[in-house]
Design a protein around this motif. Structure first.
Motif, mmCIF file in Angstrom:
data_model
loop_
_atom_site.group_PDB
_atom_site.id
_atom_site.type_symbol
_atom_site.label_atom_id
_atom_site.label_comp_id
_atom_site.label_asym_id
_atom_site.label_seq_id
_atom_site.Cartn_x
_atom_site.Cartn_y
_atom_site.Cartn_z
ATOM 1 N N ALA A 280 0.663 -1.336 -0.482
ATOM 2 C CA ALA A 280 -0.052 -0.205 0.272
ATOM 3 C C ALA A 280 0.999 1.559 0.267
ATOM 4 N N ILE A 281 0.498 2.407 -0.669
ATOM 5 C CA ILE A 281 0.544 3.445 -0.942
ATOM 6 C C ILE A 281 0.286 4.476 -0.685
ATOM 7 N N ASP A 282 0.423 5.214 0.441
ATOM 8 C CA ASP A 282 -0.375 6.494 1.522
ATOM 9 C C ASP A 282 0.038 7.765 0.182
ATOM 10 N N LYS A 283 -0.835 8.043 -0.869
ATOM 11 C CA LYS A 283 -0.918 8.924 -1.636
ATOM 12 C C LYS A 283 -1.012 10.158 -1.171
ATOM 13 N N ASP A 284 -0.923 10.037 0.554
ATOM 14 C CA ASP A 284 -1.462 11.869 1.196
ATOM 15 C C ASP A 284 0.122 11.937 2.030
ATOM 16 N N VAL A 285 0.717 11.007 1.886
ATOM 17 C CA VAL A 285 1.949 11.025 2.789
ATOM 18 C C VAL A 285 3.615 10.989 1.689
ATOM 19 N N CYS A 286 2.870 10.301 0.578
ATOM 20 C CA CYS A 286 4.262 10.404 -0.961
ATOM 21 C C CYS A 286 4.840 11.490 -0.750
ATOM 22 N N ILE A 287 5.953 11.495 -0.412
ATOM 23 C CA ILE A 287 7.530 13.083 -1.390
ATOM 24 C C ILE A 287 7.897 13.211 -2.247
ATOM 25 N N GLY A 288 7.715 11.590 -2.860
ATOM 26 C CA GLY A 288 8.032 11.522 -4.278
ATOM 27 C C GLY A 288 9.595 11.769 -3.937
ATOM 28 N N ALA A 289 10.086 11.419 -3.372
ATOM 29 C CA ALA A 289 11.472 10.827 -3.124
ATOM 30 C C ALA A 289 12.063 10.235 -3.807
ATOM 31 N N GLY A 290 11.294 8.872 -4.881
ATOM 32 C CA GLY A 290 12.168 8.244 -5.145
ATOM 33 C C GLY A 290 12.356 7.374 -4.928
ATOM 34 N N GLN A 291 12.759 6.264 -3.976
ATOM 35 C CA GLN A 291 13.618 5.225 -3.499
ATOM 36 C C GLN A 291 13.421 4.107 -3.169
ATOM 37 N N CYS A 292 12.076 4.057 -3.231
ATOM 38 C CA CYS A 292 11.535 3.234 -3.015
ATOM 39 C C CYS A 292 11.574 2.500 -4.897
ATOM 40 N N ALA A 293 11.280 3.596 -5.559
ATOM 41 C CA ALA A 293 12.012 2.956 -7.571
ATOM 42 C C ALA A 293 13.071 2.469 -8.055
ATOM 43 N N ALA B 212 10.227 -0.546 1.130
ATOM 44 C CA ALA B 212 9.442 0.288 1.622
ATOM 45 C C ALA B 212 10.293 0.811 2.918
ATOM 46 N N ARG B 213 11.483 0.212 3.578
ATOM 47 C CA ARG B 213 11.583 0.809 4.775
ATOM 48 C C ARG B 213 12.881 2.265 4.098
ATOM 49 N N SER B 214 12.985 1.945 2.757
ATOM 50 C CA SER B 214 13.786 3.502 2.344
ATOM 51 C C SER B 214 13.222 4.640 2.561
ATOM 52 N N CYS B 215 11.428 4.138 2.175
ATOM 53 C CA CYS B 215 10.290 5.663 2.134
ATOM 54 C C CYS B 215 11.239 6.366 3.376
ATOM 55 N N PRO B 216 11.487 7.595 2.920
ATOM 56 C CA PRO B 216 12.095 8.549 4.067
ATOM 57 C C PRO B 216 10.379 9.190 4.668
ATOM 58 N N VAL B 217 9.105 8.750 4.423
ATOM 59 C CA VAL B 217 8.487 9.496 5.510
ATOM 60 C C VAL B 217 7.243 8.267 5.150
ATOM 61 N N GLY B 218 7.297 6.968 5.180
ATOM 62 C CA GLY B 218 7.219 5.900 5.589
ATOM 63 C C GLY B 218 5.352 5.547 5.073
ATOM 64 N N ALA B 219 5.186 6.163 3.642
ATOM 65 C CA ALA B 219 4.674 6.060 2.860
ATOM 66 C C ALA B 219 4.025 4.235 2.592
ATOM 67 N N ILE B 220 4.846 3.814 2.880
ATOM 68 C CA ILE B 220 4.869 2.139 2.120
ATOM 69 C C ILE B 220 4.231 1.677 3.215
ATOM 70 N N THR B 221 3.604 0.482 2.879
ATOM 71 C CA THR B 221 3.298 -0.841 3.632
ATOM 72 C C THR B 221 2.958 -1.645 3.258
ATOM 73 N N VAL B 222 4.067 -2.972 3.417
ATOM 74 C CA VAL B 222 3.804 -4.308 3.099
ATOM 75 C C VAL B 222 2.687 -5.115 4.126
ATOM 76 N N SER B 223 2.132 -5.648 3.266
ATOM 77 C CA SER B 223 2.328 -6.617 4.563
ATOM 78 C C SER B 223 1.380 -7.963 4.483
ATOM 79 N N GLU B 224 0.773 -8.964 4.983
ATOM 80 C CA GLU B 224 0.917 -10.662 4.644
ATOM 81 C C GLU B 224 -0.876 -10.838 4.350
#
Length: 83
Positions: A4-17, A51-63
């Motif tokens: 899950a990517i929280d679009k309201d939190v993402c700042i576009g740092a691009g670390q995930c990509a 997900a861990r590399s996201c500087p604002v924690g916008a990515i959640t990974v769950s099982e």
């Protein structure tokens, strides 16, 4: 696995990509998004690191939680569009 990517939190740092380019990309505005068909991570071992590399924690990974495919992450985090 559900990403899950929280679009309201993402700042576009691009670390995930940069970390998992087979799963994440950036949209025309520079914000994170999943590549089509990669909503489950596509078996990429770098998804959790991305997900861990996201500087604002916008990515959640769950099982997946149950036999019917319910997920741990709240539905609103998976589906919220950026306005």
């Amino acid at each position: 696995m559900r990403i899950a990517i929280d679009k309201d939190v993402c700042i576009g740092a691009g670390q995930c990509a940069l970390t998992a380019p087979n799963v994440f990309t950036q949209d025309d505005e520079g914000f994170s998004q999943l590549l089509p068909g990669r909503e489950d991570g596509g078996g990429d071992p770098l998804v959790r690191e991305a997900a861990r590399s996201c500087p604002v924690g916008a990515i959640t990974v769950s099982e997946n939680a149950g036999p019917q495919g319910s997920e741990d992450a709240p539905a609103d985090l998976r589906t919220l569009p950026r306005t």
